[in-house]
Scaffold this active site. Sequence first.
Site, short mmCIF file in Angstrom:
data_model
loop_
_atom_site.label_atom_id
_atom_site.label_comp_id
_atom_site.label_asym_id
_atom_site.label_seq_id
_atom_site.Cartn_x
_atom_site.Cartn_y
_atom_site.Cartn_z
N LYS A 96 -11.02 -2.43 -3.09
CA LYS A 96 -11.95 -1.29 -3.08
C LYS A 96 -11.31 -0.04 -3.62
O LYS A 96 -11.97 0.85 -4.13
CB LYS A 96 -12.35 -0.96 -1.64
CG LYS A 96 -13.31 -1.88 -0.98
CD LYS A 96 -13.71 -1.25 0.35
CE LYS A 96 -13.62 -2.25 1.47
NZ LYS A 96 -12.35 -2.32 2.17
N LYS B 158 -4.83 -8.37 -6.27
CA LYS B 158 -6.11 -8.73 -5.65
C LYS B 158 -7.18 -7.68 -5.96
O LYS B 158 -6.86 -6.51 -6.16
CB LYS B 158 -5.96 -8.96 -4.14
CG LYS B 158 -5.90 -7.73 -3.30
CD LYS B 158 -6.22 -8.03 -1.83
CE LYS B 158 -6.35 -6.71 -1.11
NZ LYS B 158 -7.11 -6.71 0.08
N LYS C 24 0.82 -1.23 0.00
CA LYS C 24 0.00 0.00 0.00
C LYS C 24 0.84 1.26 0.00
O LYS C 24 0.42 2.29 -0.53
CB LYS C 24 -0.98 0.00 1.18
CG LYS C 24 -2.08 -1.03 1.00
CD LYS C 24 -3.29 -0.73 1.86
CE LYS C 24 -4.43 -1.66 1.46
NZ LYS C 24 -5.65 -1.47 2.20
N1 AQP Z 1 -9.72 -9.66 -3.17
C1 AQP Z 1 -10.12 -10.24 -2.07
N2 AQP Z 1 -10.39 -11.57 -2.04
C2 AQP Z 1 -10.82 -12.17 -0.91
N3 AQP Z 1 -11.01 -11.52 0.26
C3 AQP Z 1 -10.76 -10.20 0.28
N4 AQP Z 1 -10.85 -9.26 1.24
C4 AQP Z 1 -10.48 -8.06 0.75
N5 AQP Z 1 -10.15 -8.18 -0.54
C5 AQP Z 1 -10.30 -9.49 -0.88
C6 AQP Z 1 -11.31 -9.53 2.60
O1 AQP Z 1 -12.33 -8.60 2.89
C7 AQP Z 1 -12.27 -8.23 4.26
C8 AQP Z 1 -12.32 -6.74 4.40
O2 AQP Z 1 -11.17 -6.14 3.93
P1 AQP Z 1 -10.81 -4.67 4.42
O3 AQP Z 1 -11.93 -3.77 4.19
O4 AQP Z 1 -10.29 -4.72 5.81
O5 AQP Z 1 -9.64 -4.22 3.54
P2 AQP Z 1 -8.69 -4.95 2.61
O6 AQP Z 1 -8.36 -6.33 3.03
O7 AQP Z 1 -7.49 -4.06 2.42
O8 AQP Z 1 -9.62 -5.02 1.34
P3 AQP Z 1 -9.75 -4.11 0.10
O9 AQP Z 1 -11.06 -4.35 -0.53
O10 AQP Z 1 -8.56 -4.27 -0.77
O11 AQP Z 1 -9.81 -2.65 0.67
P4 AQP Z 1 -8.85 -1.44 0.49
O12 AQP Z 1 -8.74 -1.22 -0.99
O13 AQP Z 1 -9.56 -0.35 1.21
O14 AQP Z 1 -7.54 -1.78 1.10
C9 AQP Z 1 -10.99 -8.85 4.82
O15 AQP Z 1 -11.35 -10.01 5.52
C10 AQP Z 1 -10.21 -9.22 3.60
O16 AQP Z 1 -9.39 -10.34 3.83
#
Ligand code: AQP
Length: 339
Positions: free
Chosen positions: A205, A202, A118
């Site tokens: 969001k 991956k 990140k």
């Molecule tokens: N691509 C993914 N595949 C499977 N699981 C996923 N999770 C996130 N992306 C994937 C799971 O969703 C939960 C919430 O995640 P988060 O909101 O804490 O943030 P993150 O893991 O950093 O997910 P994002 O969507 O990529 O958000 P941003 O872009 O804001 O960083 C977790 O259980 C995660 O494992």
Amino acid sequence: MSTHKQLVLSGMQPTNTLHLGNYLGALKNWVRMQNEMPCFFCVVDMHALTQDSGYALPKDVTRATREVAAAYIASGVDPKHTPIFAQSMVKEHAELAWIFNCVARLGWLDRMTQFKEKSGKHKERSSVGLYTYPVLMAADILVYKATHVPVGEDQKQHLELARDIAQKFNNDYAVPDYFPLPEPVITGPGTRVMSLRDGAKKMSKTDESDNSRINLTDDADTIANKIRRAKTDPNPLPENEKGLAGRPEAENLLNIYAGLADKPMKDVIAQFAGQQFSGFKNELAELAVTKLKPIADEMRRLMADSAEIDRILRSGAEKARTVAEPIMLDIKKTVGFVV
Ligand code: AQP
């Protein structure tokens, strides 16, 4: 042997609308687990301030917090049975995070791959919050002495850090088994859903391209278009799992199908063996719309009454505080604070 009562804790960041990866990797398992053991699900709004892309606008954090709560409910989490709340509503998360900042070691945080991904090339411009993100996550879990944490594959390393922090606290303060060592629950074919534009990244969001993900609020046409335009390779779908080697985009789309259909990956590979992507993509789009449309419709209905969502969050926070307050008081005494 551990004496801790089973409790599930998990959360998602209100950084944007939730997507298919959040749903298949975590949310779908939450819905199942709420019938198996007590669960607490929070919207981790304090984590949402750590974004390296600068401060999120306050109105966006507010809106996304309500929308993430709506997504939990629309996916099947029952707020009457399972507390849903915002992390910032329970001050004990922040209090314990400070104590854990003093337990965790810099060397441990230096190893966290999510921070490296990140922060990219601009580590020195990232927020301190982004760096200590996994420490706050450990506090989110351990302030309730939660034992199980359903997450996607990407959070496995953070969970290991939470276990290291719990273990070190127990050792340093000579309180064996005070904190449980929380177990990650990473199950199902959707534990790592990849971007529709790049099978090596991956689904996220905060990816710049909206076409890289399927949002839980996308309408039927948008879902079908995104799937039709998803990156693939020129070959037909493989006959077996071995045939997926070096084909991350094919693997990802088949995985998504398996997750949505609740079928083992090998059955899905057999179902589409030798077919062209075009026909498979039509079937995947149809399945995705069938599964996601009711969630999107329910989210829209819930979002029309933000006062009701806020009421659900406050009521969930009240229940969460009844667990967190006595634990935090105990922790303060353990570390020597006058209470
Ligand atoms: N691509 C993914 N595949 C499977 N699981 C996923 N999770 C996130 N992306 C994937 C799971 O969703 C939960 C919430 O995640 P988060 O909101 O804490 O943030 P993150 O893991 O950093 O997910 P994002 O969507 O990529 O958000 P941003 O872009 O804001 O960083 C977790 O259980 C995660 O494992």
